[in-house]
Design an enzyme around this catalytic site. Structure first.
Site, PDB file in Angstrom:
ATOM      1  N   GLY A  30       0.774  -1.245   0.000  1.00  0.00           N
ATOM      2  CA  GLY A  30       0.000   0.000   0.000  1.00  0.00           C
ATOM      3  C   GLY A  30       0.797   1.282   0.000  1.00  0.00           C
ATOM      4  O   GLY A  30       0.335   2.301   0.518  1.00  0.00           O
ATOM      5  N   SER A  31       1.973   1.299  -0.633  1.00  0.00           N
ATOM      6  CA  SER A  31       2.713   2.573  -0.659  1.00  0.00           C
ATOM      7  C   SER A  31       2.029   3.584  -1.577  1.00  0.00           C
ATOM      8  O   SER A  31       2.061   4.789  -1.305  1.00  0.00           O
ATOM      9  CB  SER A  31       4.181   2.368  -1.056  1.00  0.00           C
ATOM     10  OG  SER A  31       4.310   2.038  -2.413  1.00  0.00           O
ATOM     11  N   ASN A  32       1.400   3.119  -2.646  1.00  0.00           N
ATOM     12  CA  ASN A  32       0.634   4.062  -3.485  1.00  0.00           C
ATOM     13  C   ASN A  32      -0.596   4.573  -2.739  1.00  0.00           C
ATOM     14  O   ASN A  32      -0.994   5.729  -2.905  1.00  0.00           O
ATOM     15  CB  ASN A  32       0.220   3.396  -4.799  1.00  0.00           C
ATOM     16  CG  ASN A  32       1.333   3.446  -5.831  1.00  0.00           C
ATOM     17  OD1 ASN A  32       1.647   4.514  -6.355  1.00  0.00           O
ATOM     18  ND2 ASN A  32       1.954   2.301  -6.093  1.00  0.00           N
ATOM     19  N   LEU A  79      -3.958  -7.156  -7.603  1.00  0.00           N
ATOM     20  CA  LEU A  79      -3.438  -8.176  -8.526  1.00  0.00           C
ATOM     21  C   LEU A  79      -4.516  -9.023  -9.202  1.00  0.00           C
ATOM     22  O   LEU A  79      -4.198  -9.916  -9.969  1.00  0.00           O
ATOM     23  CB  LEU A  79      -2.454  -9.089  -7.783  1.00  0.00           C
ATOM     24  CG  LEU A  79      -1.202  -8.383  -7.251  1.00  0.00           C
ATOM     25  CD1 LEU A  79      -0.304  -9.359  -6.503  1.00  0.00           C
ATOM     26  CD2 LEU A  79      -0.435  -7.706  -8.385  1.00  0.00           C
ATOM     27  N   LEU A 115      -8.210  -9.531 -11.464  1.00  0.00           N
ATOM     28  CA  LEU A 115      -9.037  -8.894 -12.485  1.00  0.00           C
ATOM     29  C   LEU A 115     -10.333  -8.422 -11.818  1.00  0.00           C
ATOM     30  O   LEU A 115     -10.941  -9.156 -11.039  1.00  0.00           O
ATOM     31  CB  LEU A 115      -9.344  -9.941 -13.562  1.00  0.00           C
ATOM     32  CG  LEU A 115      -9.601  -9.479 -14.985  1.00  0.00           C
ATOM     33  CD1 LEU A 115      -8.473  -8.592 -15.514  1.00  0.00           C
ATOM     34  CD2 LEU A 115      -9.773 -10.692 -15.901  1.00  0.00           C
ATOM     35  N   ASN A 125      -5.906   2.269 -13.010  1.00  0.00           N
ATOM     36  CA  ASN A 125      -4.877   1.366 -12.479  1.00  0.00           C
ATOM     37  C   ASN A 125      -3.517   2.015 -12.648  1.00  0.00           C
ATOM     38  O   ASN A 125      -3.278   2.710 -13.636  1.00  0.00           O
ATOM     39  CB  ASN A 125      -4.903   0.046 -13.272  1.00  0.00           C
ATOM     40  CG  ASN A 125      -3.825  -0.931 -12.823  1.00  0.00           C
ATOM     41  OD1 ASN A 125      -3.655  -1.184 -11.619  1.00  0.00           O
ATOM     42  ND2 ASN A 125      -3.082  -1.486 -13.773  1.00  0.00           N
ATOM     43  N   HIS A 141       0.442   1.109 -13.164  1.00  0.00           N
ATOM     44  CA  HIS A 141       1.288  -0.020 -13.587  1.00  0.00           C
ATOM     45  C   HIS A 141       2.751   0.440 -13.596  1.00  0.00           C
ATOM     46  O   HIS A 141       3.040   1.545 -14.074  1.00  0.00           O
ATOM     47  CB  HIS A 141       0.862  -0.483 -14.981  1.00  0.00           C
ATOM     48  CG  HIS A 141       1.619  -1.689 -15.448  1.00  0.00           C
ATOM     49  ND1 HIS A 141       1.325  -2.962 -15.009  1.00  0.00           N
ATOM     50  CD2 HIS A 141       2.681  -1.815 -16.289  1.00  0.00           C
ATOM     51  CE1 HIS A 141       2.172  -3.818 -15.566  1.00  0.00           C
ATOM     52  NE2 HIS A 141       3.005  -3.153 -16.344  1.00  0.00           N
ATOM     53  N   ASP A 200      -4.293  -4.470 -17.968  1.00  0.00           N
ATOM     54  CA  ASP A 200      -3.339  -3.454 -18.453  1.00  0.00           C
ATOM     55  C   ASP A 200      -3.616  -2.940 -19.866  1.00  0.00           C
ATOM     56  O   ASP A 200      -2.712  -2.470 -20.549  1.00  0.00           O
ATOM     57  CB  ASP A 200      -1.889  -4.006 -18.405  1.00  0.00           C
ATOM     58  CG  ASP A 200      -1.474  -4.411 -17.005  1.00  0.00           C
ATOM     59  OD1 ASP A 200      -1.986  -3.810 -16.035  1.00  0.00           O
ATOM     60  OD2 ASP A 200      -0.643  -5.323 -16.874  1.00  0.00           O
ATOM     61  N   GLU A 227       5.524   6.543  -9.543  1.00  0.00           N
ATOM     62  CA  GLU A 227       4.122   6.183  -9.326  1.00  0.00           C
ATOM     63  C   GLU A 227       3.501   7.070  -8.248  1.00  0.00           C
ATOM     64  O   GLU A 227       2.357   7.509  -8.376  1.00  0.00           O
ATOM     65  CB  GLU A 227       3.996   4.723  -8.872  1.00  0.00           C
ATOM     66  CG  GLU A 227       4.369   3.700  -9.919  1.00  0.00           C
ATOM     67  CD  GLU A 227       4.211   2.279  -9.391  1.00  0.00           C
ATOM     68  OE1 GLU A 227       3.145   1.965  -8.846  1.00  0.00           O
ATOM     69  OE2 GLU A 227       5.163   1.494  -9.526  1.00  0.00           O
TER      70      GLU A 227
HETATM   71  C1  GRF Z   1       3.177  -0.887  -7.676  1.00  0.00           C
HETATM   72  O1  GRF Z   1       4.413  -0.984  -8.327  1.00  0.00           O
HETATM   73  C2  GRF Z   1       2.043  -0.863  -8.673  1.00  0.00           C
HETATM   74  O2  GRF Z   1       2.353  -0.236  -9.864  1.00  0.00           O
HETATM   75  C3  GRF Z   1       1.848  -2.323  -8.948  1.00  0.00           C
HETATM   76  O3  GRF Z   1       2.039  -2.953  -7.699  1.00  0.00           O
HETATM   77  C4  GRF Z   1       2.890  -2.151  -6.876  1.00  0.00           C
HETATM   78  C5  GRF Z   1       2.135  -1.874  -5.636  1.00  0.00           C
HETATM   79  O4  GRF Z   1       2.900  -1.258  -4.660  1.00  0.00           O
HETATM   80  N1  GRF Z   1       0.602  -2.547  -9.631  1.00  0.00           N
HETATM   81  P1  GRF Z   1       2.206  -0.669  -3.369  1.00  0.00           P
HETATM   82  O5  GRF Z   1       1.358  -1.754  -2.754  1.00  0.00           O
HETATM   83  O6  GRF Z   1       1.411   0.524  -3.756  1.00  0.00           O
HETATM   84  O7  GRF Z   1       3.365  -0.311  -2.461  1.00  0.00           O
END
Ligand code: GRF
Length: 201
Positions: free
Chosen positions: A13-15, A84, A86, A101, A103, A144, A173
């Site tokens: 969950g860093s994003n 991860l 669909l 999404n 990527h 994707d 990202e």
């Molecule tokens: C990220 O690289 C995202 O692009 C991919 O999975 C990773 C998730 O990282 N789909 P996080 O869980 O947000 O740290």
């Protein structure tokens, strides 16, 4: 009223953190729900710690479960941030053009089934590509594939390891995804980012 955002995760969950940081009080969008297919996803604890409602999908393939949860949260935008699985087709249909999404490569290259995590960065290095980056795109029924909204480019260094490349892309990202969500909040729906915002550094 702020755009109500549901974030779907499978991992750390860093994003999600980048989004929560960018969408603080007063922002035109707000994370109202975090959904996960995995009860042990690190991002769930993170969300709870920041007072965001969470839901672990009992069956990630059940459109009825997705739709029930998303509708109760009145979600206007769904963000897949390291998710991860669909998304079930009826959910894509119901939220057409409102699911995005992120990527970790420059789609359409290095995407599709099985292209996630370190596999992506290993494939980029093996290809000899001189640059990589992050892509945010609309989600359709195929992994994707949906229209690209924004990309941020990073260089591939001569002596790169997959881990170092992954860290460089992840940082991109973390800037790109909140920018796309904020632009969606302003426009009322996801829109392509002006290329001026697609800064690589
Ligand atoms: C990220 O690289 C995202 O692009 C991919 O999975 C990773 C998730 O990282 N789909 P996080 O869980 O947000 O740290």
């Amino acid at each position: 009223m702020p755009l109500r955002v549901a974030v779907c995760i499978s991992g750390r969950g860093s994003n999600l953190t980048a989004l929560l940081d960018a969408l603080d009080t007063g922002a035109p969008a707000r994370v109202v729900l975090v959904l996960s297919d995995r009860p042990d996803a690190g991002g769930l604890a993170l969300a709870r710690g920041r007072g965001v409602a969470t839901h672990v999908l009992a069956d990630y393939a059940s459109a009825a479960e997705w739709l029930g949860v998303l509708e109760s949260a009145s979600a206007g935008l769904i963000v897949l941030a390291g998710f991860l699985r669909l998304v079930p087709a009826p959910v894509v249909a119901r939220y057409r053009n409102r699911i995005i999404n992120v990527h970790p490569a420059l789609l359409p290259a290095f995407g599709g089934p099985g292209m996630y995590g370190m596999r992506v960065h290993r494939a980029v290095l093996a290809s000899g590509a001189r640059e990589s980056g992050a892509t945010v795109h609309l989600v359709d029924e195929v992994y994707d594939r949906g229209p690209i909204l924004a990309q941020a480019r990073v260089p591939v260094e001569a002596d790169d390891s997959p881990e170092r490349l992954a860290a460089r892309v992840l940082e991109a990202e973390h800037r790109l995804l909140p920018a796309v969500v904020l632009a969606a909040a302003d426009a009322g729906h996801p829109v392509p980012l002006p290329s001026a915002l697609e800064l690589s550094r």
